[in-house]
Design a protein around this motif. Structure first.
Motif, PDB file in Angstrom:
ATOM      1  N   MET A  18      31.438 -19.915 -35.968  1.00  0.00           N
ATOM      2  CA  MET A  18      32.082 -18.734 -35.385  1.00  0.00           C
ATOM      3  C   MET A  18      32.917 -18.035 -36.289  1.00  0.00           C
ATOM      4  O   MET A  18      33.729 -18.629 -36.634  1.00  0.00           O
ATOM      5  CB  MET A  18      32.652 -19.153 -34.140  1.00  0.00           C
ATOM      6  CG  MET A  18      31.620 -19.762 -32.990  1.00  0.00           C
ATOM      7  SD  MET A  18      32.648 -20.213 -31.427  1.00  0.00           S
ATOM      8  CE  MET A  18      31.476 -21.035 -30.556  1.00  0.00           C
ATOM      9  N   ALA A  19      32.583 -16.663 -36.355  1.00  0.00           N
ATOM     10  CA  ALA A  19      33.239 -15.642 -37.042  1.00  0.00           C
ATOM     11  C   ALA A  19      34.432 -15.249 -36.304  1.00  0.00           C
ATOM     12  O   ALA A  19      34.494 -15.021 -35.228  1.00  0.00           O
ATOM     13  CB  ALA A  19      32.480 -14.393 -37.242  1.00  0.00           C
ATOM     14  N   ILE A  20      35.877 -15.557 -36.691  1.00  0.00           N
ATOM     15  CA  ILE A  20      37.142 -15.572 -35.725  1.00  0.00           C
ATOM     16  C   ILE A  20      37.275 -14.073 -35.851  1.00  0.00           C
ATOM     17  O   ILE A  20      38.164 -13.544 -34.987  1.00  0.00           O
ATOM     18  CB  ILE A  20      38.231 -16.177 -36.428  1.00  0.00           C
ATOM     19  CG1 ILE A  20      39.336 -16.451 -35.394  1.00  0.00           C
ATOM     20  CG2 ILE A  20      38.627 -15.510 -37.912  1.00  0.00           C
ATOM     21  CD1 ILE A  20      40.435 -17.356 -35.867  1.00  0.00           C
ATOM     22  N   THR A  21      36.900 -13.201 -36.614  1.00  0.00           N
ATOM     23  CA  THR A  21      37.041 -11.762 -36.824  1.00  0.00           C
ATOM     24  C   THR A  21      36.213 -10.818 -35.819  1.00  0.00           C
ATOM     25  O   THR A  21      36.528  -9.957 -35.365  1.00  0.00           O
ATOM     26  CB  THR A  21      37.148 -11.003 -38.219  1.00  0.00           C
ATOM     27  OG1 THR A  21      35.588 -11.329 -38.650  1.00  0.00           O
ATOM     28  CG2 THR A  21      38.103 -11.711 -38.997  1.00  0.00           C
ATOM     29  N   LYS A  22      35.013 -11.505 -35.292  1.00  0.00           N
ATOM     30  CA  LYS A  22      33.784 -10.938 -34.507  1.00  0.00           C
ATOM     31  C   LYS A  22      33.471 -11.755 -33.580  1.00  0.00           C
ATOM     32  O   LYS A  22      32.323 -12.227 -33.543  1.00  0.00           O
ATOM     33  CB  LYS A  22      32.967 -10.037 -35.386  1.00  0.00           C
ATOM     34  CG  LYS A  22      33.437  -9.131 -36.238  1.00  0.00           C
ATOM     35  CD  LYS A  22      32.117  -8.558 -37.025  1.00  0.00           C
ATOM     36  CE  LYS A  22      32.623  -7.551 -37.792  1.00  0.00           C
ATOM     37  NZ  LYS A  22      31.383  -7.050 -38.859  1.00  0.00           N
ATOM     38  N   LEU A  23      34.386 -12.310 -32.794  1.00  0.00           N
ATOM     39  CA  LEU A  23      33.820 -13.361 -31.749  1.00  0.00           C
ATOM     40  C   LEU A  23      33.611 -12.479 -30.323  1.00  0.00           C
ATOM     41  O   LEU A  23      34.324 -11.890 -29.652  1.00  0.00           O
ATOM     42  CB  LEU A  23      35.168 -14.132 -31.449  1.00  0.00           C
ATOM     43  CG  LEU A  23      34.762 -15.761 -30.903  1.00  0.00           C
ATOM     44  CD1 LEU A  23      33.807 -16.355 -31.595  1.00  0.00           C
ATOM     45  CD2 LEU A  23      36.178 -16.568 -30.610  1.00  0.00           C
ATOM     46  N   LYS A  24      32.206 -12.441 -30.259  1.00  0.00           N
ATOM     47  CA  LYS A  24      31.583 -12.033 -29.085  1.00  0.00           C
ATOM     48  C   LYS A  24      31.546 -12.651 -27.668  1.00  0.00           C
ATOM     49  O   LYS A  24      31.018 -13.774 -27.979  1.00  0.00           O
ATOM     50  CB  LYS A  24      30.246 -11.306 -29.304  1.00  0.00           C
ATOM     51  CG  LYS A  24      29.688 -10.614 -28.229  1.00  0.00           C
ATOM     52  CD  LYS A  24      28.520  -9.696 -28.497  1.00  0.00           C
ATOM     53  CE  LYS A  24      28.011  -9.021 -27.429  1.00  0.00           C
ATOM     54  NZ  LYS A  24      28.652  -8.751 -26.087  1.00  0.00           N
ATOM     55  N   LEU A  25      32.086 -12.443 -26.544  1.00  0.00           N
ATOM     56  CA  LEU A  25      31.952 -13.167 -25.251  1.00  0.00           C
ATOM     57  C   LEU A  25      30.692 -12.647 -24.543  1.00  0.00           C
ATOM     58  O   LEU A  25      30.486 -11.460 -24.542  1.00  0.00           O
ATOM     59  CB  LEU A  25      32.956 -12.986 -24.488  1.00  0.00           C
ATOM     60  CG  LEU A  25      34.317 -13.254 -25.049  1.00  0.00           C
ATOM     61  CD1 LEU A  25      35.496 -12.945 -23.768  1.00  0.00           C
ATOM     62  CD2 LEU A  25      34.495 -14.651 -25.403  1.00  0.00           C
ATOM     63  N   ASP A  26      29.975 -13.410 -24.365  1.00  0.00           N
ATOM     64  CA  ASP A  26      28.670 -13.194 -23.384  1.00  0.00           C
ATOM     65  C   ASP A  26      29.059 -13.321 -22.213  1.00  0.00           C
ATOM     66  O   ASP A  26      29.229 -14.663 -21.544  1.00  0.00           O
ATOM     67  CB  ASP A  26      27.511 -14.282 -23.821  1.00  0.00           C
ATOM     68  CG  ASP A  26      26.948 -14.055 -25.250  1.00  0.00           C
ATOM     69  OD1 ASP A  26      26.832 -12.722 -25.743  1.00  0.00           O
ATOM     70  OD2 ASP A  26      26.961 -14.914 -25.987  1.00  0.00           O
ATOM     71  N   ILE A  27      29.205 -12.537 -21.363  1.00  0.00           N
ATOM     72  CA  ILE A  27      29.686 -12.474 -20.041  1.00  0.00           C
ATOM     73  C   ILE A  27      28.688 -11.818 -19.139  1.00  0.00           C
ATOM     74  O   ILE A  27      28.145 -10.686 -19.262  1.00  0.00           O
ATOM     75  CB  ILE A  27      30.912 -11.379 -19.860  1.00  0.00           C
ATOM     76  CG1 ILE A  27      32.038 -11.789 -20.865  1.00  0.00           C
ATOM     77  CG2 ILE A  27      31.593 -11.441 -18.415  1.00  0.00           C
ATOM     78  CD1 ILE A  27      33.223 -10.803 -20.844  1.00  0.00           C
ATOM     79  N   VAL A  28      28.337 -12.542 -17.865  1.00  0.00           N
ATOM     80  CA  VAL A  28      27.590 -12.295 -17.016  1.00  0.00           C
ATOM     81  C   VAL A  28      28.497 -12.000 -15.594  1.00  0.00           C
ATOM     82  O   VAL A  28      29.319 -12.748 -15.340  1.00  0.00           O
ATOM     83  CB  VAL A  28      26.635 -13.358 -16.558  1.00  0.00           C
ATOM     84  CG1 VAL A  28      25.570 -13.088 -15.262  1.00  0.00           C
ATOM     85  CG2 VAL A  28      25.691 -14.061 -17.629  1.00  0.00           C
ATOM     86  N   LEU A  29      28.520 -10.850 -15.426  1.00  0.00           N
ATOM     87  CA  LEU A  29      28.979  -9.970 -14.441  1.00  0.00           C
ATOM     88  C   LEU A  29      28.507 -10.172 -12.989  1.00  0.00           C
ATOM     89  O   LEU A  29      27.493  -9.836 -12.790  1.00  0.00           O
ATOM     90  CB  LEU A  29      29.793  -8.623 -14.602  1.00  0.00           C
ATOM     91  CG  LEU A  29      30.679  -8.617 -16.003  1.00  0.00           C
ATOM     92  CD1 LEU A  29      30.650  -7.179 -16.681  1.00  0.00           C
ATOM     93  CD2 LEU A  29      31.840  -9.366 -15.988  1.00  0.00           C
TER      94      LEU A  29
END
Length: 189
Positions: free
Chosen positions: A140-151
């Motif tokens: 994982m890239a600490i500078t571009k950490l993307k959360l995958d969120i199901v809302l």
């Protein structure tokens, strides 16, 4: 002896008069239920406090149109809403009114605005307002950490845009989600 008979007779008349009075109107509610996905959820009814409380719903997304089934006790009746009604839980409390203006306040705990949060396919741990991410420095890239969120329906990520974080500067950052006309701020670690 005559005084004792008089008092005994008076006591019997008083008991008889009390027994002949009309019974009070019973508490109008016997159950209040909601279908939450495949599960039926029953509310906790407190007749003394005149409250009807639901815990958080797991599957319901549309709080503006919740189908509620209300069963009344024998001898009681509802004024509003109907026994099978669609109610708006975005404006709580919802009032249930029985005969003789017996009014109950119905509420439901607002569910979290998201159904799930993952990072690189691994689930995050959500504890209240704290979200702990599963971080693997190898993949994982600490500078571009993307959360995958199901809302849930009606929820939206407000900040950061795209739910992308840069943890090279701060180890804890805020995630703001708008839901049910309110912003919720979570601490992401």
């Amino acid at each position: 002896m005559k005084k004792l008979q008089f008092f005994s007779m008076a006591a019997l008349l008083l008991v008889g008069a009390i027994a002949c009075t009309k019974d009070p109107v019973p508490s109008p509610l016997s159950s209040v239920i909601v279908q939450d996905g495949n599960k039926t959820v029953s509310a906790a009814i407190d007749h003394t406090a005149k409250t009807v409380k639901f815990d958080k719903f797991a599957e319901l997304d549309d709080f503006a149109a919740v189908k509620v089934s209300i069963a009344v006790a024998k001898g009681a009746s509802l004024v509003s809403p109907a026994a099978d009604a669609v109610v708006d839980f975005t404006k709580q409390p919802v009032k249930i009114v029985g005969v003789n203006d017996q009014t109950y306040s119905m509420t439901a705990k607002t569910p979290d605005p998201f159904k799930s949060i993952t990072v690189a396919g691994k689930p995050a741990v959500v504890d209240g307002i704290n979200i702990t991410l599963p971080y693997d420095k190898e993949t994982m890239a600490i500078t571009k950490l993307k959360l995958d969120i199901v809302l849930r329906k009606g929820a939206a990520v407000v900040n950061p845009e795209g739910a992308v974080f840069d943890f090279s500067v701060k180890t804890t950052q805020g995630l703001t989600i708008s839901y049910l006309n309110k912003d919720y701020i979570y601490q992401v670690r």
